[in-house]
Design a protein around this motif. Structure first.
Motif, PDB file in Angstrom:
ATOM      1  N   LEU A   1     -16.793   1.108  21.048  1.00 13.30           N
ATOM      2  CA  LEU A   1     -15.663   0.660  20.237  1.00 13.30           C
ATOM      3  C   LEU A   1     -14.848  -0.401  20.969  1.00 13.30           C
ATOM      4  O   LEU A   1     -14.453  -1.424  20.397  1.00 13.30           O
ATOM      5  CB  LEU A   1     -14.734   1.841  19.937  1.00 13.30           C
TER       6      LEU A   1
ATOM      7  N   MET B   1     -22.614   8.964  15.849  1.00 14.21           N
ATOM      8  CA  MET B   1     -21.612   8.191  15.105  1.00 14.21           C
ATOM      9  C   MET B   1     -22.254   6.875  14.673  1.00 14.21           C
ATOM     10  O   MET B   1     -23.025   6.277  15.416  1.00 14.21           O
ATOM     11  CB  MET B   1     -20.384   7.915  15.981  1.00 14.21           C
TER      12      MET B   1
ATOM     13  N   ILE C   1     -16.176  -4.910  13.357  1.00 14.07           N
ATOM     14  CA  ILE C   1     -16.383  -3.553  12.853  1.00 14.07           C
ATOM     15  C   ILE C   1     -15.842  -3.415  11.438  1.00 14.07           C
ATOM     16  O   ILE C   1     -14.691  -3.735  11.166  1.00 14.07           O
ATOM     17  CB  ILE C   1     -15.717  -2.517  13.752  1.00 14.07           C
ATOM     18  N   ILE C   2     -16.681  -2.937  10.553  1.00  7.42           N
ATOM     19  CA  ILE C   2     -16.280  -2.642   9.178  1.00  7.42           C
ATOM     20  C   ILE C   2     -15.887  -1.181   9.051  1.00  7.42           C
ATOM     21  O   ILE C   2     -14.888  -0.844   8.424  1.00  7.42           O
ATOM     22  CB  ILE C   2     -17.425  -2.963   8.195  1.00  7.42           C
ATOM     23  N   GLU C   3     -16.666  -0.299   9.674  1.00  9.13           N
ATOM     24  CA  GLU C   3     -16.352   1.128   9.603  1.00  9.13           C
ATOM     25  C   GLU C   3     -17.064   1.864  10.724  1.00  9.13           C
ATOM     26  O   GLU C   3     -18.155   1.471  11.144  1.00  9.13           O
ATOM     27  CB  GLU C   3     -16.777   1.708   8.243  1.00  9.13           C
ATOM     28  N   VAL C   4     -16.435   2.945  11.204  1.00  9.94           N
ATOM     29  CA  VAL C   4     -17.063   3.851  12.161  1.00  9.94           C
ATOM     30  C   VAL C   4     -16.952   5.254  11.570  1.00  9.94           C
ATOM     31  O   VAL C   4     -15.857   5.686  11.193  1.00  9.94           O
ATOM     32  CB  VAL C   4     -16.358   3.812  13.529  1.00  9.94           C
ATOM     33  N   THR C   5     -18.062   5.954  11.482  1.00 10.51           N
ATOM     34  CA  THR C   5     -18.017   7.305  10.899  1.00 10.51           C
ATOM     35  C   THR C   5     -17.639   8.329  11.963  1.00 10.51           C
ATOM     36  O   THR C   5     -17.829   8.105  13.157  1.00 10.51           O
ATOM     37  CB  THR C   5     -19.385   7.693  10.294  1.00 10.51           C
ATOM     38  N   ASP C   6     -17.110   9.460  11.517  1.00  6.87           N
ATOM     39  CA  ASP C   6     -16.786  10.554  12.425  1.00  6.87           C
ATOM     40  C   ASP C   6     -18.083  11.140  12.995  1.00  6.87           C
ATOM     41  O   ASP C   6     -19.144  11.031  12.381  1.00  6.87           O
ATOM     42  CB  ASP C   6     -16.008  11.638  11.680  1.00  6.87           C
ATOM     43  N   PRO C   7     -17.999  11.807  14.170  1.00  7.73           N
ATOM     44  CA  PRO C   7     -19.200  12.395  14.757  1.00  7.73           C
ATOM     45  C   PRO C   7     -19.919  13.315  13.762  1.00  7.73           C
ATOM     46  O   PRO C   7     -19.287  14.165  13.131  1.00  7.73           O
ATOM     47  CB  PRO C   7     -18.653  13.192  15.945  1.00  7.73           C
TER      48      PRO C   7
ATOM     49  N   ARG D   1     -16.486   5.582  22.682  1.00  5.65           N
ATOM     50  CA  ARG D   1     -15.251   4.911  23.075  1.00  5.65           C
ATOM     51  C   ARG D   1     -15.534   3.539  23.685  1.00  5.65           C
ATOM     52  O   ARG D   1     -14.933   2.538  23.308  1.00  5.65           O
ATOM     53  CB  ARG D   1     -14.456   5.751  24.077  1.00  5.65           C
TER      54      ARG D   1
ATOM     55  N   ILE E   1     -15.367   4.949   3.691  1.00  2.00           N
ATOM     56  CA  ILE E   1     -14.471   3.853   3.310  1.00  2.00           C
ATOM     57  C   ILE E   1     -15.241   2.730   2.617  1.00  2.00           C
ATOM     58  O   ILE E   1     -14.859   2.265   1.554  1.00  2.00           O
ATOM     59  CB  ILE E   1     -13.741   3.313   4.560  1.00  2.00           C
TER      60      ILE E   1
ATOM     61  N   GLU F   1     -21.724  10.313  20.464  1.00  2.92           N
ATOM     62  CA  GLU F   1     -20.284  10.128  20.607  1.00  2.92           C
ATOM     63  C   GLU F   1     -19.856   9.902  22.051  1.00  2.92           C
ATOM     64  O   GLU F   1     -18.801   9.327  22.298  1.00  2.92           O
ATOM     65  CB  GLU F   1     -19.495  11.278  19.985  1.00  2.92           C
TER      66      GLU F   1
END
Lengths: 263, 263
Positions: free
Chosen positions: A55, A118, A67-73, A52, A80, A48
């Motif tokens: 991203l 992530m 970007i299709i999806e980013v998972t939480d840490p 930033r 999704i 993580e």
């Protein structure tokens, strides 16, 4: 349409079945021209502390990094795009990098997972191969090439764009622009058509695919931004730790490209 | 097309002129139906400690939060969408918030700028008003309403979607879907058509615009995701410090919507 693995008794019809076959290590093949009708994504896993800027890099370079999806840490589930999936086991092959160096290829990364990791899912052009075929554009060899097209940097992430090259006729190239304009979530329209030299693509030394000495008469090379770009850029930035899919072995989401075209 | 400010002697034709007029405090009006042909954006300024989760929130909710550009920490220049501009002075009016509370409205934020601030530019629906008119859809009052449509949360950022409402005929609504499908970078197609109750929009108590007791016969309300959503969500998250544009007073970029439609 179904995908048949000679190892499996039954054809795979859904994304869930594809992921489970990979989780059970029954599917070891690539995903090129497989699982048509499901959005395929590239995978980049980073700590993580890098998130930033990575991203930001993707936001600034949507052609190579949609970007299709980013998972939480710490969360290995893409809630999704594929609820219930486990990104630690549901791809066929992973590449592990440490301190900017390739370390090993593995079939499962559960033992390597950490609370601070992530996962970034990035749309793959493997998604539109099926649509190109249905639009009358025959299967082409797909080359992966370095180019000199600059990306917009973000923090430590910087570097040129990696591209894919497909061969077709000029008429087919026009159709390919039309078809892929509906796939902005998977690299979208080509970044270049024609002379590879104009974008610094060395077809004699591809990253992937057979070396080419000369473009045959009547063939028009068409170039798309490639999802290997973020991997390449993350490596060049000497990220301490990174896991990616092995090129050609994408993650199969539950998302339907036809639906994403009309968001 | 030009925009005339009664205070200015000469009409404004370019985005640069618009920004300079705001920087010199010669333009105090809103930007609704002004500066057609240039992409307008909402502004959210947050400390970099909030940036990753806010970026994730926007990535997960592209309808209300279509990111056009994010500046590096401390950098007030949007180098991609308006090189040379200064986000501290080039909007007409700013709103300052501390600890989740509105503090003041100012015309310049240079004195408030810090090395850890990052600016998020988010596509504004003011951008497509001109295209709706050119497609034969008359100017509508634009209401801003709370809804109960959930956003996908990211870290501390969570909350329902804010929407805009425009009134038109059913035929015009069909055309409006066609027109705005080319504006995915500025909220895109509507999120709802028809009965406000179905999305929990209280037309008797709008956030902005005159209260409505009843929808007139023959009128179809059309709802778009609104760029006030990220402000609203950031406020609800008790962000320690935030600066935004004042609604209706957007930032004028150098980007051409026609070009962005064909990326």
């Amino acid at each position: 349409m179904t995908s048949v693995n000679p190892i499996l008794e039954n054809p795979i019809e859904t994304a869930v079945e594809a992921r489970l076959a990979m989780r059970r290590r029954e599917w070891h093949l690539g995903t090129t021209h497989q699982f048509p009708g499901w959005l395929q994504t590239n995978l980049v896993v980073l700590p993580e502390s890098d998130a930033r800027d990575f991203l930001l890099f993707c936001q600034r370079n949507p052609k190579p990094c949609p970007i299709i999806e980013v998972t939480d840490p710490g969360d290995p589930e893409p809630r999704i795009s594929a609820p219930g999936a486990d990104l630690r086991s549901d791809l066929a092959r992973y590449a592990v990098y440490r301190d900017g160096q390739f370390v090993e290829e593995v079939e499962d990364i559960t033992h390597l997972w950490r609370d601070d990791l992530m996962a970034f899912l990035i749309g793959s052009s493997l998604t539109f191969d099926d649509s190109l075929i249905r639009a009358g554009i025959p299967r082409s060899e797909v080359w992966v090439l370095n180019s000199t097209i600059p990306c917009i940097p973000a923090g430590k992430f910087a570097g040129p764009m990696v591209v894919t090259m497909r061969w077709m006729t000029p008429q087919q190239a026009i159709t390919a622009v039309q078809v892929t304009s509906r796939f902005s979530f998977a690299h979208g329209v080509p970044v270049h058509i024609g002379d590879p030299d104009l974008i610094g693509a060395d077809i004699k030394n591809p990253r992937y695919g057979p070396p080419v000495s000369e473009i045959p008469k009547g063939v028009l090379p068409v170039f798309w931004a490639c999802g290997v770009t973020p991997q390449s850029v993350a490596l060049a930035s000497n990220s301490k730790f990174m896991i990616t899919h092995v090129p050609g072995h994408a993650f199969i989401t539950d998302l339907r490209p036809e639906r994403l075209s009309y968001r």
